[in-house]
Design a protein around this motif. Sequence first.
Motif, PDB file in Angstrom:
ATOM      1  N   ARG A  27       0.810  -1.137   0.041  1.00 23.22           N
ATOM      2  CA  ARG A  27      -0.138   0.013   0.097  1.00 23.22           C
ATOM      3  C   ARG A  27       0.616   1.324   0.129  1.00 23.22           C
ATOM      4  NH1 ARG A  27      -4.427   0.821  -2.059  1.00 23.22           N
ATOM      5  NH2 ARG A  27      -5.165  -0.644  -1.045  1.00 23.22           N
ATOM      6  N   ARG A  55      -3.910  10.417  -0.655  1.00 27.86           N
ATOM      7  CA  ARG A  55      -3.848   9.267  -0.188  1.00 27.86           C
ATOM      8  C   ARG A  55      -3.099   9.065   1.099  1.00 27.86           C
ATOM      9  NH1 ARG A  55      -1.393   7.648  -5.895  1.00 27.86           N
ATOM     10  NH2 ARG A  55      -0.106   9.274  -5.017  1.00 27.86           N
ATOM     11  N   GLU A  85      -7.442  -4.522   6.272  1.00 25.25           N
ATOM     12  CA  GLU A  85      -7.184  -3.141   5.750  1.00 25.25           C
ATOM     13  C   GLU A  85      -8.631  -2.908   5.250  1.00 25.25           C
ATOM     14  OE1 GLU A  85      -4.095  -1.106   2.867  1.00 25.25           O
ATOM     15  OE2 GLU A  85      -5.708  -2.306   1.854  1.00 25.25           O
ATOM     16  N   LYS A 137     -10.734   0.808   3.007  1.00 27.58           N
ATOM     17  CA  LYS A 137     -10.460   2.223   2.654  1.00 27.58           C
ATOM     18  C   LYS A 137     -11.758   2.820   3.134  1.00 27.58           C
ATOM     19  CE  LYS A 137     -10.473   4.430  -2.018  1.00 27.58           C
ATOM     20  NZ  LYS A 137     -10.343   4.251  -3.516  1.00 27.58           N
ATOM     21  N   TYR A 182      -8.537  10.148   0.602  1.00 26.98           N
ATOM     22  CA  TYR A 182      -8.629   8.602   0.606  1.00 26.98           C
ATOM     23  C   TYR A 182      -7.980   8.130   1.897  1.00 26.98           C
ATOM     24  CZ  TYR A 182     -10.214   8.772  -4.026  1.00 26.98           C
ATOM     25  OH  TYR A 182     -11.289   9.289  -5.244  1.00 26.98           O
ATOM     26  N   PHE A 185      -6.812   4.954   4.101  1.00 28.83           N
ATOM     27  CA  PHE A 185      -6.645   3.309   4.205  1.00 28.83           C
ATOM     28  C   PHE A 185      -6.043   3.216   5.677  1.00 28.83           C
ATOM     29  CE2 PHE A 185      -5.629   4.785  -0.028  1.00 28.83           C
ATOM     30  CZ  PHE A 185      -6.476   3.867  -0.688  1.00 28.83           C
TER      31      PHE A 185
END
Length: 315
Positions: free
Chosen positions: A20, A116, A152, A154, A162, A164
């Motif tokens: 990731r 992100r 995990e 999102k 976003y 995670f």
Amino acid sequence: MPVQWFPGHMHSTKKAIVERVKGIDVVIEMLDARLPGSSANPLLAELTRGKLAVKVLNKQDLADPERTALWLEHFNAQPGTRAIGLDGRAGAAVHRIIDACRELAPHRGGMVKPLRVLICGIPNVGKSTVINSLVGRVAAKTGDEPGITKTEQKIILANDFYLFDTPGMLWPRIVVEQSGYCLAASGAVGRNAFDEEEVALELIAMLNRDYPGALTQRFKLGDLAGRTEQEWLAAIGRQRGAVMTGGRINLQKAAEIVLHELRSGSLGRITLETPQDLARWQAEAMVKEAERDARKSARSKGPRAAKPKATPTED
């Protein structure tokens, strides 16, 4: 006995982070404000090296304000890092995390280049509670036991943000012994991974050194100056009714009481370490590791077999 805890799902978490982090802009690491250095995962630091970072000192309402200020200064002095203190239950205050991420990565944002962000930390540090506050609904499971989150997920906090979420993760081998005790005392380690009486004794020593009077006041103890940690634990057990047949003190029960009082905040606002403490512990651990490696190397070589003498040959 050193404290170690690395269940199977943490191996999967490590692999997930490796994959990731390649596309991540900012890494949020949740820390426990009562042990900011010991709750900073060295494995995570290795996996996310070079990434912008937000250090969140959660549960600051349970921590020593003066020591929290020292830790915030310590982390904010690191390049590409923002550090903030937070009470995970403070609702709107958690949005400071989003602001910190956007400040660190101003080049990211908008539908074309969404920000992100990876959020991670040790178990039971309050990560799921903070996420739920950010989202405004229950998006992550919470609980008093470490290791609640297993996979995990999102989470879309905004059209261009976003998040995670990863399960809580420790590291395979805790080299700094004092950090292991701090982690166990805080509740970050599964109960089967440590001896509660041993951890309670270490905690009593820390508290009597840094917060003299905290135990005496909370448990209404008499003058125990000069007494051993075992005697302190026995006195606490006696005061709280942890007495068995024959007047013997149930030290296991007494240890559980001490640890609960720390975790609940009933002992007052306590921080178990300073940046200087951690630096000293790490230096001592490096010396011990070098000695350990030297012994291991010596054992692997073992006594060398004597070489047979050459047999003289005739001309």
